[in-house]
Design a protein around this motif. Structure first.
Motif, mmCIF file in Angstrom:
data_model
loop_
_atom_site.group_PDB
_atom_site.id
_atom_site.type_symbol
_atom_site.label_atom_id
_atom_site.label_comp_id
_atom_site.label_asym_id
_atom_site.label_seq_id
_atom_site.Cartn_x
_atom_site.Cartn_y
_atom_site.Cartn_z
ATOM 1 N N GLY A 50 116.430 72.346 47.419
ATOM 2 C CA GLY A 50 117.149 71.408 46.564
ATOM 3 C C GLY A 50 116.328 70.146 46.394
ATOM 4 O O GLY A 50 115.278 69.970 47.021
ATOM 5 N N TYR A 104 116.952 69.139 36.911
ATOM 6 C CA TYR A 104 117.685 69.008 38.174
ATOM 7 C C TYR A 104 118.712 70.124 38.339
ATOM 8 O O TYR A 104 118.786 70.766 39.394
ATOM 9 C CB TYR A 104 118.380 67.649 38.250
ATOM 10 C CG TYR A 104 119.053 67.438 39.582
ATOM 11 C CD1 TYR A 104 118.343 66.948 40.663
ATOM 12 C CD2 TYR A 104 120.395 67.793 39.765
ATOM 13 C CE1 TYR A 104 118.944 66.806 41.903
ATOM 14 C CE2 TYR A 104 121.005 67.651 40.995
ATOM 15 C CZ TYR A 104 120.267 67.160 42.069
ATOM 16 O OH TYR A 104 120.870 67.038 43.292
ATOM 17 N N PHE A 105 119.479 70.367 37.301
ATOM 18 C CA PHE A 105 120.542 71.363 37.427
ATOM 19 C C PHE A 105 120.012 72.797 37.341
ATOM 20 O O PHE A 105 120.638 73.710 37.874
ATOM 21 C CB PHE A 105 121.638 71.093 36.390
ATOM 22 C CG PHE A 105 122.479 69.899 36.757
ATOM 23 C CD1 PHE A 105 123.393 69.971 37.788
ATOM 24 C CD2 PHE A 105 122.330 68.692 36.094
ATOM 25 C CE1 PHE A 105 124.154 68.869 38.158
ATOM 26 C CE2 PHE A 105 123.075 67.579 36.443
ATOM 27 C CZ PHE A 105 123.996 67.667 37.484
ATOM 28 N N ASN A 141 118.937 73.138 41.161
ATOM 29 C CA ASN A 141 119.964 72.978 42.187
ATOM 30 C C ASN A 141 121.231 73.789 41.940
ATOM 31 O O ASN A 141 122.002 74.019 42.885
ATOM 32 C CB ASN A 141 120.309 71.489 42.325
ATOM 33 C CG ASN A 141 119.161 70.687 42.886
ATOM 34 O OD1 ASN A 141 118.924 70.693 44.090
ATOM 35 N ND2 ASN A 141 118.420 70.005 42.026
ATOM 36 N N ILE A 142 121.443 74.229 40.711
ATOM 37 C CA ILE A 142 122.616 75.043 40.397
ATOM 38 C C ILE A 142 122.207 76.404 39.821
ATOM 39 O O ILE A 142 122.581 77.458 40.354
ATOM 40 C CB ILE A 142 123.556 74.329 39.408
ATOM 41 C CG1 ILE A 142 123.991 72.970 39.962
ATOM 42 C CG2 ILE A 142 124.788 75.193 39.124
ATOM 43 C CD1 ILE A 142 124.777 73.037 41.246
ATOM 44 N N TYR A 169 122.585 63.906 42.826
ATOM 45 C CA TYR A 169 122.654 64.631 44.096
ATOM 46 C C TYR A 169 124.107 64.945 44.468
ATOM 47 O O TYR A 169 124.428 66.075 44.867
ATOM 48 C CB TYR A 169 121.997 63.800 45.194
ATOM 49 C CG TYR A 169 121.836 64.536 46.494
ATOM 50 C CD1 TYR A 169 120.845 65.503 46.658
ATOM 51 C CD2 TYR A 169 122.668 64.263 47.582
ATOM 52 C CE1 TYR A 169 120.689 66.174 47.862
ATOM 53 C CE2 TYR A 169 122.517 64.930 48.793
ATOM 54 C CZ TYR A 169 121.526 65.885 48.925
ATOM 55 O OH TYR A 169 121.371 66.554 50.121
ATOM 56 N N GLY A 188 125.367 67.700 42.167
ATOM 57 C CA GLY A 188 124.785 68.994 42.513
ATOM 58 C C GLY A 188 125.411 69.582 43.760
ATOM 59 O O GLY A 188 125.757 70.775 43.799
ATOM 60 N N SER A 191 129.067 70.609 43.096
ATOM 61 C CA SER A 191 129.098 71.824 42.285
ATOM 62 C C SER A 191 128.799 73.056 43.133
ATOM 63 O O SER A 191 129.463 74.092 43.019
ATOM 64 C CB SER A 191 128.080 71.728 41.144
ATOM 65 O OG SER A 191 128.400 70.668 40.270
ATOM 66 N N ARG A 192 127.800 72.946 43.993
ATOM 67 C CA ARG A 192 127.455 74.078 44.841
ATOM 68 C C ARG A 192 128.585 74.416 45.804
ATOM 69 O O ARG A 192 128.905 75.594 46.020
ATOM 70 C CB ARG A 192 126.147 73.786 45.586
ATOM 71 C CG ARG A 192 124.950 74.070 44.721
ATOM 72 C CD ARG A 192 123.637 73.579 45.261
ATOM 73 N NE ARG A 192 123.250 74.078 46.575
ATOM 74 C CZ ARG A 192 121.983 74.208 46.964
ATOM 75 N NH1 ARG A 192 120.992 73.895 46.124
ATOM 76 N NH2 ARG A 192 121.684 74.623 48.171
#
Length: 295
Positions: free
Chosen positions: A137, A157-158, A161-162, A204, A207, A210-211
């Protein structure tokens, strides 16, 4: 403390302990807990070249049975070489496969090819347990939301991280559900930022939140799989160095510096030992967010 909610900097000074309504943690402490054996395991760890990811590889190697296979994924091949040496020292009977890969740009085919190495290398010993640790991440730009105007950075970023997490999960689960008589664990390395806002850490926090929710949904959809969102606490690692130097909010930046100055940062291997014990005892409800300080 307004309305029972801790402010970020104050929370940091209290060693990241927050009220349980913000933790969403349901540790099931009971006598006579049945431990889950590690046995021969197939393991995938992302972000495995340093810090917590390397410590996870080393820690897992120390508890699994001979014939186990660990795949470490990271961008730095040099870092993965160091992790491989750590794994070999912890257990020379564990096979470590290093995969130099940028998860942000990795294709479905590249991810599948990586996972296919598990049965190829571990064919002599069928697994009793399969584990995926989503550790990779990034922090993103640590600025106030009003200053986040770089569209490419936000999308990047997404994706890392996603997007990469969703895809790797799907491929891993599809493969492991076809394995006979195995237990499956999927672990998301979470954060206090998943459940509490930190000023200038908007990307951050978003992210991580969401995770956490993705993995809660996974737990509802796949009752055969044990799912854990584990917040490892404030670690003594490279991320904390960045937090102390690059955090846009002055008060929060000072709080991170205080953690270091007061010796309150946690060595990565100490947090990993706590994580492995949680997984061994399975004292959580699948999908829960469990913090280092709660276990």
């Amino acid at each position: 403390m307004a309305g029972g909610k801790l402010q970020p900097c104050k929370c940091l000074r209290l060693r990241l302990q927050v009220p349980l309504q913000y933790q969403h943690c349901h540790l099931m402490m009971s006598d006579g807990v049945k431990e889950l054996p590690w046995g021969v395991s197939w393991v995938v760890v992302t972000g495995a070249s340093k810090g917590l990811g390397a410590a996870i590889c080393e820690g897992v190697a120390g508890v699994v049975a001979p014939g186990s296979v660990i795949i470490g994924v990271a961008r730095s091949q040099h870092g993965l070489d160091n992790t491989q040496a750590m794994v070999h020292k912890a257990n020379p009977d564990v096979k470590f496969i290093s995969i130099g890969m940028d998860l942000e740009t990795a294709s479905k085919e590249e991810l599948q090819k990586t996972l296919d190495k598990l049965p190829q290398v571990g064919q002599s010993s069928r697994p009793t347990r399969c584990l995926l640790f989503h550790n990779a991440g990034s922090l993103g730009n640590l600025v106030y939301l009003r200053d986040l105007k770089d569209q490419d950075h936000i999308n990047s970023y997404f994706r890392l991280n996603i997007g990469s997490v969703v895809l790797l999960n799907a491929l891993f689960i599809d493969m492991m559900l076809k394995q006979p008589d195995v237990s499956i664990d999927v672990i998301n390395i979470s954060s206090l930022c998943a459940v509490q806002p930190f000023k200038s850490w908007g990307l951050y926090c978003a992210g991580k939140a969401s995770r956490d929710m993705l993995f809660k949904v996974l737990a509802e959809e796949e009752p055969r799989i044990r799912v854990l969102n584990y917040a490892p606490g404030p670690l003594d690692n490279e991320m904390q160095e960045t937090a102390r130097s690059a955090t846009g909010d002055k008060e929060l930046r000072s709080a991170f510096a205080s953690l270091k100055d007061e010796g309150k940062l946690i060595p990565c291997n100490v947090s990993v030992n706590k994580l492995l014990n949680i997984l061994k005892l399975h004292q959580f409800k699948s999908g829960d967010h469990v913090d280092y300080y709660d276990a």
